[in-house]
Scaffold this motif. Structure first.
Motif: not given
Length: 132
Positions: A5-22
């Motif tokens: 979790l880094t950056g300014s995006a909400p944690p939910t979005e970061q988790i979703r985006d990173q899992l989508r990328g993986l």
């Protein structure tokens, strides 16, 4: 699996985006089990509801499937990103890192030059002079 979790995006979005990328990159394969909501929440030091919302969004998008007692798994129908796109993305990441451009700035640059539905960039060509 590595999620940060880094950056300014909400944690939910970061988790979703990173899992989508993986998933899109093939680093998480079809049928592979994701950590439980509680485990990932503990690992990331966030509330379980934050992870649950990210998992729910991924399920609605077709990236994962969830079954009571069976956990959350990568969907059998989740598709991976074509190899040329992955290679170009890796090269962009390497180049941006090499010249000390962070992820957020790299994403802003991509969004600024990304073509819209008609094949034009989002910003008119005349609004900002190109420099090379």
């Amino acid at each position: 699996m590595m999620i940060r979790l880094t950056g300014s995006a909400p944690p939910t979005e970061q988790i979703r985006d990173q899992l989508r990328g993986l998933i899109a990159s093939g680093r998480l394969a079809a049928g592979e089990r994701l950590p439980s909501v509680r485990q990932l929440a503990k690992d990331l030091d966030v509330a379980p509801g934050t992870v649950a919302k990210a998992y729910k969004a991924l399920e609605e998008e077709g990236f994962v499937t969830a079954r009571t007692g069976g956990g959350t798994r990568v969907s059998q129908t989740a598709t991976t990103t074509p190899r040329p796109v992955l290679e170009a993305a890796r090269q962009l990441a390497d180049t941006a890192t090499h010249v000390s451009t962070d992820l957020e700035e790299t994403i802003r640059i991509l969004r600024a030059i990304w073509p819209d539905q008609q094949g034009e960039s989002e910003m008119p060509e005349t609004s900002i002079p190109k420099t090379r």
